[in-house]
Design a protein around this motif. Sequence first.
Motif, PDB file in Angstrom:
ATOM      1  N   PHE A  34     -11.619  -3.521 -19.497  1.00 45.74           N
ATOM      2  CA  PHE A  34     -13.024  -3.185 -19.266  1.00 45.74           C
ATOM      3  C   PHE A  34     -13.679  -4.257 -18.426  1.00 45.74           C
ATOM      4  CE2 PHE A  34     -12.906  -5.389 -23.409  1.00 45.74           C
ATOM      5  CZ  PHE A  34     -13.836  -6.408 -23.223  1.00 45.74           C
ATOM      6  N   ALA A  35     -14.759  -3.864 -17.771  1.00 43.93           N
ATOM      7  CA  ALA A  35     -15.567  -4.827 -17.033  1.00 43.93           C
ATOM      8  C   ALA A  35     -16.462  -5.553 -18.046  1.00 43.93           C
ATOM      9  CB  ALA A  35     -16.425  -4.113 -15.998  1.00 43.93           C
ATOM     10  N   ILE A  36     -16.565  -6.851 -17.916  1.00 41.20           N
ATOM     11  CA  ILE A  36     -17.370  -7.653 -18.841  1.00 41.20           C
ATOM     12  C   ILE A  36     -18.843  -7.516 -18.461  1.00 41.20           C
ATOM     13  CG2 ILE A  36     -17.847  -9.978 -19.699  1.00 41.20           C
ATOM     14  CD1 ILE A  36     -14.854 -10.605 -18.916  1.00 41.20           C
ATOM     15  N   LYS A  37     -19.638  -7.016 -19.423  1.00 42.76           N
ATOM     16  CA  LYS A  37     -21.067  -6.861 -19.193  1.00 42.76           C
ATOM     17  C   LYS A  37     -21.893  -7.862 -19.993  1.00 42.76           C
ATOM     18  CE  LYS A  37     -20.827  -2.952 -16.756  1.00 42.76           C
ATOM     19  NZ  LYS A  37     -21.095  -1.630 -17.214  1.00 42.76           N
ATOM     20  N   ARG A  38     -21.274  -8.447 -21.019  1.00 40.19           N
ATOM     21  CA  ARG A  38     -22.004  -9.396 -21.863  1.00 40.19           C
ATOM     22  C   ARG A  38     -21.011 -10.390 -22.445  1.00 40.19           C
ATOM     23  NH1 ARG A  38     -24.798  -8.493 -27.570  1.00 40.19           N
ATOM     24  NH2 ARG A  38     -23.236  -6.856 -27.643  1.00 40.19           N
ATOM     25  N   VAL A  39     -21.453 -11.648 -22.536  1.00 39.51           N
ATOM     26  CA  VAL A  39     -20.675 -12.719 -23.151  1.00 39.51           C
ATOM     27  C   VAL A  39     -21.572 -13.411 -24.160  1.00 39.51           C
ATOM     28  CG1 VAL A  39     -19.470 -14.912 -22.751  1.00 39.51           C
ATOM     29  CG2 VAL A  39     -19.335 -13.089 -21.031  1.00 39.51           C
ATOM     30  N   TYR A  40     -21.070 -13.580 -25.381  1.00 34.77           N
ATOM     31  CA  TYR A  40     -21.815 -14.356 -26.366  1.00 34.77           C
ATOM     32  C   TYR A  40     -20.824 -15.093 -27.252  1.00 34.77           C
ATOM     33  CZ  TYR A  40     -21.092 -10.400 -29.605  1.00 34.77           C
ATOM     34  OH  TYR A  40     -20.559  -9.416 -30.384  1.00 34.77           O
ATOM     35  N   TYR A  41     -21.316 -16.038 -28.026  1.00 31.36           N
ATOM     36  CA  TYR A  41     -20.417 -16.802 -28.889  1.00 31.36           C
ATOM     37  C   TYR A  41     -21.113 -17.187 -30.177  1.00 31.36           C
ATOM     38  CZ  TYR A  41     -22.770 -20.434 -26.129  1.00 31.36           C
ATOM     39  OH  TYR A  41     -23.700 -21.193 -25.483  1.00 31.36           O
ATOM     40  N   LEU A  42     -20.312 -17.301 -31.206  1.00 30.32           N
ATOM     41  CA  LEU A  42     -20.771 -17.711 -32.532  1.00 30.32           C
ATOM     42  C   LEU A  42     -20.290 -19.131 -32.769  1.00 30.32           C
ATOM     43  CD1 LEU A  42     -19.521 -14.527 -34.411  1.00 30.32           C
ATOM     44  CD2 LEU A  42     -21.826 -14.933 -33.573  1.00 30.32           C
ATOM     45  N   TYR A  43     -21.162 -19.990 -33.272  1.00 35.73           N
ATOM     46  CA  TYR A  43     -20.767 -21.369 -33.565  1.00 35.73           C
ATOM     47  C   TYR A  43     -21.640 -21.908 -34.693  1.00 35.73           C
ATOM     48  CZ  TYR A  43     -24.816 -22.728 -30.741  1.00 35.73           C
ATOM     49  OH  TYR A  43     -26.086 -22.881 -30.243  1.00 35.73           O
ATOM     50  N   ASP A  44     -21.242 -23.012 -35.266  1.00 36.01           N
ATOM     51  CA  ASP A  44     -21.935 -23.604 -36.420  1.00 36.01           C
ATOM     52  C   ASP A  44     -22.112 -22.582 -37.541  1.00 36.01           C
ATOM     53  OD1 ASP A  44     -22.081 -26.036 -35.143  1.00 36.01           O
ATOM     54  OD2 ASP A  44     -24.167 -25.776 -34.490  1.00 36.01           O
ATOM     55  N   GLY A  53     -19.908  -6.896 -39.632  1.00 34.78           N
ATOM     56  CA  GLY A  53     -20.405  -5.860 -40.523  1.00 34.78           C
ATOM     57  C   GLY A  53     -20.960  -4.683 -39.746  1.00 34.78           C
ATOM     58  N   HIS A  54     -20.218  -4.261 -38.712  1.00 41.30           N
ATOM     59  CA  HIS A  54     -20.638  -3.129 -37.902  1.00 41.30           C
ATOM     60  C   HIS A  54     -19.450  -2.584 -37.105  1.00 41.30           C
ATOM     61  CE1 HIS A  54     -21.070  -6.527 -35.057  1.00 41.30           C
ATOM     62  NE2 HIS A  54     -20.692  -5.640 -34.167  1.00 41.30           N
ATOM     63  N   ALA A  55     -19.683  -1.448 -36.473  1.00 43.92           N
ATOM     64  CA  ALA A  55     -18.733  -0.858 -35.522  1.00 43.92           C
ATOM     65  C   ALA A  55     -19.529  -0.465 -34.288  1.00 43.92           C
ATOM     66  CB  ALA A  55     -18.054   0.368 -36.127  1.00 43.92           C
ATOM     67  N   HIS A  56     -18.822  -0.190 -33.218  1.00 44.23           N
ATOM     68  CA  HIS A  56     -19.454   0.274 -31.982  1.00 44.23           C
ATOM     69  C   HIS A  56     -18.974   1.677 -31.653  1.00 44.23           C
ATOM     70  CE1 HIS A  56     -21.455  -3.420 -30.754  1.00 44.23           C
ATOM     71  NE2 HIS A  56     -20.380  -4.071 -31.149  1.00 44.23           N
ATOM     72  N   LYS A  57     -19.877   2.481 -31.139  1.00 41.00           N
ATOM     73  CA  LYS A  57     -19.531   3.844 -30.712  1.00 41.00           C
ATOM     74  C   LYS A  57     -18.832   3.834 -29.354  1.00 41.00           C
ATOM     75  CE  LYS A  57     -23.689   5.523 -32.976  1.00 41.00           C
ATOM     76  NZ  LYS A  57     -25.044   6.033 -32.725  1.00 41.00           N
ATOM     77  N   GLU A  58     -19.280   2.970 -28.452  1.00 45.46           N
ATOM     78  CA  GLU A  58     -18.773   2.960 -27.079  1.00 45.46           C
ATOM     79  C   GLU A  58     -18.229   1.605 -26.629  1.00 45.46           C
ATOM     80  OE1 GLU A  58     -18.579   5.680 -25.187  1.00 45.46           O
ATOM     81  OE2 GLU A  58     -19.519   6.934 -26.720  1.00 45.46           O
ATOM     82  N   GLN A  59     -18.774   0.535 -27.141  1.00 52.29           N
ATOM     83  CA  GLN A  59     -18.461  -0.797 -26.638  1.00 52.29           C
ATOM     84  C   GLN A  59     -17.098  -1.307 -27.106  1.00 52.29           C
ATOM     85  OE1 GLN A  59     -21.554  -3.931 -26.054  1.00 52.29           O
ATOM     86  NE2 GLN A  59     -20.597  -4.750 -27.890  1.00 52.29           N
ATOM     87  N   LEU A  60     -16.377  -1.907 -26.180  1.00 56.35           N
ATOM     88  CA  LEU A  60     -15.134  -2.610 -26.473  1.00 56.35           C
ATOM     89  C   LEU A  60     -15.436  -4.105 -26.495  1.00 56.35           C
ATOM     90  CD1 LEU A  60     -12.848  -0.797 -23.886  1.00 56.35           C
ATOM     91  CD2 LEU A  60     -13.002  -0.297 -26.314  1.00 56.35           C
ATOM     92  N   GLU A  61     -14.677  -4.856 -27.283  1.00 51.16           N
ATOM     93  CA  GLU A  61     -14.883  -6.299 -27.338  1.00 51.16           C
ATOM     94  C   GLU A  61     -13.557  -7.033 -27.396  1.00 51.16           C
ATOM     95  OE1 GLU A  61     -19.198  -6.742 -29.533  1.00 51.16           O
ATOM     96  OE2 GLU A  61     -17.396  -6.939 -30.773  1.00 51.16           O
ATOM     97  N   LEU A  62     -13.554  -8.210 -26.816  1.00 52.35           N
ATOM     98  CA  LEU A  62     -12.433  -9.133 -26.919  1.00 52.35           C
ATOM     99  C   LEU A  62     -12.959 -10.385 -27.604  1.00 52.35           C
ATOM    100  CD1 LEU A  62      -9.431  -9.728 -26.062  1.00 52.35           C
ATOM    101  CD2 LEU A  62     -10.429 -11.040 -24.182  1.00 52.35           C
TER     102      LEU A  62
END
Length: 137
Positions: A34-44, A53-62
């Motif tokens: 997929f083309a990357i449309k958003r980048v985010y990160y979890l830390y601390d 605690g969710h699912a996506h209808k359309e979005q793929l994630e790596l």
Amino acid sequence: MSYTTIKNIKIIDIPKHTDERGNLGVIEKELIPFAIKRVYYLYDVPSDAYRGGHAHKEQLELLVALSGSFNVILDDGEVKHSITLKKPNKGLLIPTGIWRELEDFSSGSVCLVLASGVFDESDYIRDYKDFELFKRT
């Protein structure tokens, strides 16, 4: 591309280039479907905290553990599977229609997420009962 079961979850090897200066990981467009449309990160994230605690209808994630480790519990409505991410050269490709929960973050862990879509609340399924209904349709 319609991924809807645990069987469609993939661990992707992220190319690692090593020399005396250390390691370099590279994620290019040919590596993920997929083309990357958003980048985010979890830390601390506290070790006893829970994310996802969710699912996506359309979005793929790596998901990639850039530092430390954490567990990803995956659920397709019939089968549950847990994967520990702990290497920055391994990415977890989560297809659409998969419930995910992240837990057991080690100290200093960083979870990078590359997403196929921009934030859209209507793409999220945040209630597990709604997820079960979604999987039946």
